[in-house]
Design an enzyme around this catalytic site. Structure first.
Site, PDB file in Angstrom:
ATOM      1  N   LYS A  11       0.822  -1.217   0.000  1.00  0.00           N
ATOM      2  CA  LYS A  11       0.000   0.000   0.000  1.00  0.00           C
ATOM      3  C   LYS A  11       0.861   1.275   0.000  1.00  0.00           C
ATOM      4  CE  LYS A  11      -3.852  -2.358   2.238  1.00  0.00           C
ATOM      5  NZ  LYS A  11      -4.957  -2.268   3.221  1.00  0.00           N
ATOM      6  N   TYR A  51     -12.619  -2.152  -3.344  1.00  0.00           N
ATOM      7  CA  TYR A  51     -13.052  -2.237  -1.944  1.00  0.00           C
ATOM      8  C   TYR A  51     -14.581  -2.122  -1.811  1.00  0.00           C
ATOM      9  CZ  TYR A  51      -8.315  -2.180  -0.026  1.00  0.00           C
ATOM     10  OH  TYR A  51      -7.030  -2.517   0.336  1.00  0.00           O
ATOM     11  N   PHE A  59     -15.116   3.722   7.359  1.00  0.00           N
ATOM     12  CA  PHE A  59     -13.745   4.049   6.919  1.00  0.00           C
ATOM     13  C   PHE A  59     -13.588   4.033   5.399  1.00  0.00           C
ATOM     14  CE2 PHE A  59     -13.825  -0.521   8.065  1.00  0.00           C
ATOM     15  CZ  PHE A  59     -13.441  -1.097   6.852  1.00  0.00           C
ATOM     16  N   ARG A  87      -1.847 -14.782   4.243  1.00  0.00           N
ATOM     17  CA  ARG A  87      -2.583 -14.087   5.309  1.00  0.00           C
ATOM     18  C   ARG A  87      -1.872 -14.263   6.655  1.00  0.00           C
ATOM     19  NH1 ARG A  87      -7.097 -11.790   3.830  1.00  0.00           N
ATOM     20  NH2 ARG A  87      -8.101 -11.696   5.864  1.00  0.00           N
ATOM     21  N   THR A  93      -5.318  -7.656  10.551  1.00  0.00           N
ATOM     22  CA  THR A  93      -5.592  -6.363   9.895  1.00  0.00           C
ATOM     23  C   THR A  93      -5.084  -5.202  10.737  1.00  0.00           C
ATOM     24  OG1 THR A  93      -7.582  -7.346   8.932  1.00  0.00           O
ATOM     25  CG2 THR A  93      -7.446  -4.942   8.911  1.00  0.00           C
ATOM     26  N   ARG A 104       2.641  -6.890   8.795  1.00  0.00           N
ATOM     27  CA  ARG A 104       1.926  -5.736   9.368  1.00  0.00           C
ATOM     28  C   ARG A 104       2.511  -5.313  10.704  1.00  0.00           C
ATOM     29  NH1 ARG A 104      -3.937  -7.861   7.308  1.00  0.00           N
ATOM     30  NH2 ARG A 104      -4.087  -6.570   5.438  1.00  0.00           N
ATOM     31  N   ASN A 114      -2.227  -0.193   6.707  1.00  0.00           N
ATOM     32  CA  ASN A 114      -1.683  -1.437   7.259  1.00  0.00           C
ATOM     33  C   ASN A 114      -0.731  -2.181   6.313  1.00  0.00           C
ATOM     34  OD1 ASN A 114      -3.639  -2.265   5.524  1.00  0.00           O
ATOM     35  ND2 ASN A 114      -4.676  -3.651   6.925  1.00  0.00           N
ATOM     36  N   HIS A 117      -2.130  -5.662   1.486  1.00  0.00           N
ATOM     37  CA  HIS A 117      -3.404  -6.359   1.301  1.00  0.00           C
ATOM     38  C   HIS A 117      -3.106  -7.761   0.806  1.00  0.00           C
ATOM     39  CE1 HIS A 117      -7.412  -7.333  -0.278  1.00  0.00           C
ATOM     40  NE2 HIS A 117      -6.776  -7.793  -1.337  1.00  0.00           N
ATOM     41  N   GLU A 128      -9.149 -10.841  -8.202  1.00  0.00           N
ATOM     42  CA  GLU A 128      -8.191  -9.749  -8.019  1.00  0.00           C
ATOM     43  C   GLU A 128      -7.008  -9.889  -8.984  1.00  0.00           C
ATOM     44  OE1 GLU A 128      -7.466  -9.887  -3.760  1.00  0.00           O
ATOM     45  OE2 GLU A 128      -9.434  -9.019  -3.327  1.00  0.00           O
TER      46      GLU A 128
HETATM   47  P1  CMP Z   1      -7.241  -4.822   3.495  1.00  0.00           P
HETATM   48  O1  CMP Z   1      -6.687  -6.183   3.785  1.00  0.00           O
HETATM   49  O2  CMP Z   1      -6.717  -4.119   2.281  1.00  0.00           O
HETATM   50  O3  CMP Z   1      -8.849  -4.919   3.385  1.00  0.00           O
HETATM   51  C1  CMP Z   1      -9.713  -3.873   3.717  1.00  0.00           C
HETATM   52  C2  CMP Z   1      -8.998  -2.691   4.283  1.00  0.00           C
HETATM   53  O4  CMP Z   1      -9.820  -1.785   4.995  1.00  0.00           O
HETATM   54  C3  CMP Z   1      -7.991  -3.182   5.334  1.00  0.00           C
HETATM   55  O5  CMP Z   1      -6.951  -3.886   4.750  1.00  0.00           O
HETATM   56  C4  CMP Z   1      -7.644  -1.850   5.990  1.00  0.00           C
HETATM   57  O6  CMP Z   1      -6.744  -1.073   5.201  1.00  0.00           O
HETATM   58  C5  CMP Z   1      -9.003  -1.167   5.994  1.00  0.00           C
HETATM   59  N1  CMP Z   1      -9.707  -1.327   7.294  1.00  0.00           N
HETATM   60  C6  CMP Z   1     -10.243  -2.452   7.781  1.00  0.00           C
HETATM   61  N2  CMP Z   1     -10.816  -2.218   9.000  1.00  0.00           N
HETATM   62  C7  CMP Z   1     -10.628  -0.895   9.245  1.00  0.00           C
HETATM   63  C8  CMP Z   1     -10.993  -0.046  10.320  1.00  0.00           C
HETATM   64  N3  CMP Z   1     -11.674  -0.497  11.382  1.00  0.00           N
HETATM   65  N4  CMP Z   1     -10.631   1.258  10.251  1.00  0.00           N
HETATM   66  C9  CMP Z   1      -9.957   1.730   9.168  1.00  0.00           C
HETATM   67  N5  CMP Z   1      -9.582   0.958   8.105  1.00  0.00           N
HETATM   68  C10 CMP Z   1      -9.916  -0.332   8.154  1.00  0.00           C
END
Ligand code: CMP
Length: 144
Positions: A11, A51, A59, A87, A93, A104, A114, A117, A128
């Protein structure tokens, strides 16, 4: 049989902080084959589509703005049980909850920024990968 490929994104925050090399090194050190790789800017339309399952989340707008705010690295990784294996390597996450040694835990700034992905299922890995890579951009160890 579980799938052999997954899709990943490094990211904008991790790219900006020069974490591309260390993250790819960790991926290789954990036995993944990098079958495809490129650096690009996500446009708003593509980020919103990517997304879309989070469209109703509070968010969502902030996430799309973050994901379109700088270049990302996208790629395809191969390994047995690739989705689950990657994963595990990414960690939770929320980096505050991610295990020691995970990507992470090492490189994420917070739950939104984070670092990486990874696909959450074989079905989404297919979707994807197809979204970002044509056949001629893939160099699989497992498929023709
Ligand atoms: P990702 O694995 O890319 O999938 C969805 C993304 O949403 C996640 O990583 C984070 O970047 C974001 N995300 C998920 N939960 C939250 C949260 N509670 N607050 C802000 N961002 C979030």
């Amino acid at each position: 049989m579980a799938g052999t490929k997954t899709f990943f994104i490094i990211k904008p925050g991790a790219v900006r902080h020069e974490h591309i090399g260390p993250i790819l090194a960790k991926i290789n050190a954990n036995g993944f084959h990098i079958a495809a790789l490129k650096m690009l800017m996500l446009d708003r339309h593509h980020a919103e589509h990517f997304y879309s399952v989070h469209r109703e989340k509070p968010f969502f707008e902030s996430l799309v703005t973050f994901m379109t705010g700088g270049p990302v690295v996208v790629g395809i990784l191969e390994k047995e049980n690739a989705v689950a294996a990657y994963r595990k390597l990414m960690g939770a996450t929320d980096p505050a909850k991610a295990a020691e040694g995970t990507i992470r835990r090492l490189f994420a700034e917070n739950i939104e920024r984070n670092a990486v992905h990874g696909s959450d299922s074989d079905e989404n890995a297919d979707i994807e990968c197809d979204f970002f890579f044509s056949k001629s951009e893939r160099f699989s160890k497992f498929e023709d």
